[in-house]
Design a protein around this motif. Structure first.
Motif, short mmCIF file in Angstrom:
data_model
loop_
_atom_site.label_atom_id
_atom_site.label_comp_id
_atom_site.label_asym_id
_atom_site.label_seq_id
_atom_site.Cartn_x
_atom_site.Cartn_y
_atom_site.Cartn_z
N VAL A 1 0.87 -1.18 0.00
CA VAL A 1 0.00 0.00 0.00
C VAL A 1 0.90 1.23 0.00
CG1 VAL A 1 -1.85 1.22 1.19
CG2 VAL A 1 -1.72 -1.28 1.35
N THR B 1 -3.85 6.70 3.51
CA THR B 1 -3.14 5.43 3.49
C THR B 1 -3.70 4.49 4.56
OG1 THR B 1 -1.13 6.50 2.72
CG2 THR B 1 -0.88 4.31 3.66
N CYS C 1 -5.54 0.85 3.98
CA CYS C 1 -5.14 -0.38 4.66
C CYS C 1 -6.34 -1.06 5.29
CB CYS C 1 -4.09 -0.09 5.74
SG CYS C 1 -2.45 0.30 5.11
N LYS C 2 -7.18 -0.29 5.96
CA LYS C 2 -8.40 -0.84 6.58
C LYS C 2 -9.31 -1.48 5.54
CE LYS C 2 -8.67 2.52 10.36
NZ LYS C 2 -9.49 3.62 10.90
N ILE D 1 1.27 -5.59 9.75
CA ILE D 1 1.47 -4.50 8.81
C ILE D 1 2.89 -3.98 9.05
CG2 ILE D 1 0.80 -2.19 8.08
CD1 ILE D 1 -2.03 -2.83 9.03
N SER E 1 5.63 -1.25 8.43
CA SER E 1 5.73 0.15 8.02
C SER E 1 7.17 0.47 7.61
CB SER E 1 5.29 1.08 9.15
OG SER E 1 6.14 0.94 10.26
N TYR F 1 3.43 0.69 2.93
CA TYR F 1 3.18 -0.31 3.96
C TYR F 1 3.08 -1.65 3.26
CZ TYR F 1 1.84 3.23 7.39
OH TYR F 1 1.84 4.28 8.26
N ILE G 1 1.12 -5.20 3.90
CA ILE G 1 0.15 -5.94 4.71
C ILE G 1 0.41 -7.41 4.51
CG2 ILE G 1 -2.30 -6.43 5.06
CD1 ILE G 1 -2.91 -3.64 3.98
#
Length: 68
Positions: free
Chosen positions: A11, A24, A28-29, A45, A47, A60, A62
Protein backbone atom coordinates in the motif's frame (compact mmCIF):
# COMPACT_ATOMS: atom_id res chain seq x y z
CA UNK A 1 -1.70 -28.72 11.74
CA UNK A 2 -2.77 -27.39 8.35
CA UNK A 3 -0.78 -25.65 5.69
CA UNK A 4 -1.05 -21.93 5.13
CA UNK A 5 -0.89 -19.57 2.18
CA UNK A 6 0.47 -16.06 2.61
CA UNK A 7 -0.34 -12.90 0.72
CA UNK A 8 1.61 -9.64 0.75
CA UNK A 9 -0.21 -6.45 -0.27
CA UNK A 10 1.77 -3.27 -0.84
CA UNK A 11 0.00 0.00 0.00
CA UNK A 12 1.85 3.13 -1.21
CA UNK A 13 2.03 6.03 1.24
CA UNK A 14 -0.21 8.95 0.29
CA UNK A 15 1.57 11.69 2.18
CA UNK A 16 2.70 12.16 5.74
CA UNK A 17 0.59 10.80 8.63
CA UNK A 18 2.14 13.40 10.93
CA UNK A 19 0.42 16.08 8.83
CA UNK A 20 -2.97 14.40 9.27
CA UNK A 21 -3.13 12.51 5.97
CA UNK A 22 -5.17 9.41 6.80
CA UNK A 23 -5.79 8.14 3.24
CA UNK A 24 -3.14 5.43 3.49
CA UNK A 25 -4.49 4.18 6.82
CA UNK A 26 -8.04 4.10 5.46
CA UNK A 27 -6.82 2.17 2.38
CA UNK A 28 -5.14 -0.38 4.66
CA UNK A 29 -8.40 -0.84 6.58
CA UNK A 30 -10.34 -1.34 3.35
CA UNK A 31 -7.89 -3.98 2.12
CA UNK A 32 -7.91 -5.84 5.45
CA UNK A 33 -11.73 -5.92 5.61
CA UNK A 34 -12.03 -7.01 1.97
CA UNK A 35 -9.45 -9.78 2.35
CA UNK A 36 -10.98 -10.95 5.66
CA UNK A 37 -14.30 -11.45 3.88
CA UNK A 38 -12.44 -13.86 1.58
CA UNK A 39 -10.97 -15.86 4.46
CA UNK A 40 -7.61 -14.11 4.86
CA UNK A 41 -6.38 -13.20 8.34
CA UNK A 42 -4.19 -10.19 9.12
CA UNK A 43 -0.79 -11.20 10.45
CA UNK A 44 1.14 -7.92 10.42
CA UNK A 45 1.47 -4.50 8.81
CA UNK A 46 5.08 -3.58 8.11
CA UNK A 47 5.73 0.15 8.02
CA UNK A 48 8.67 1.83 6.28
CA UNK A 49 11.72 2.79 8.33
CA UNK A 50 11.75 6.42 9.37
CA UNK A 51 8.05 6.80 8.62
CA UNK A 52 7.72 9.95 10.72
CA UNK A 53 10.36 11.69 8.64
CA UNK A 54 8.98 10.66 5.25
CA UNK A 55 7.22 13.24 3.14
CA UNK A 56 6.41 10.97 0.20
CA UNK A 57 7.36 7.62 -1.22
CA UNK A 58 7.56 4.30 0.53
CA UNK A 59 4.75 1.90 1.33
CA UNK A 60 3.18 -0.31 3.96
CA UNK A 61 3.22 -4.06 3.46
CA UNK A 62 0.15 -5.94 4.71
CA UNK A 63 0.84 -9.60 5.53
CA UNK A 64 -2.15 -11.94 5.35
CA UNK A 65 -2.55 -15.66 6.06
CA UNK A 66 -5.10 -18.25 4.98
CA UNK A 67 -5.30 -21.95 5.80
CA UNK A 68 -5.57 -24.09 2.70
Amino acid sequence: MGKFDYKFVEVPLDGNLKNGNMETLERCKEIIMSEAAQGWRLIQIISPAGERRMISGGSYEIVLEKEN
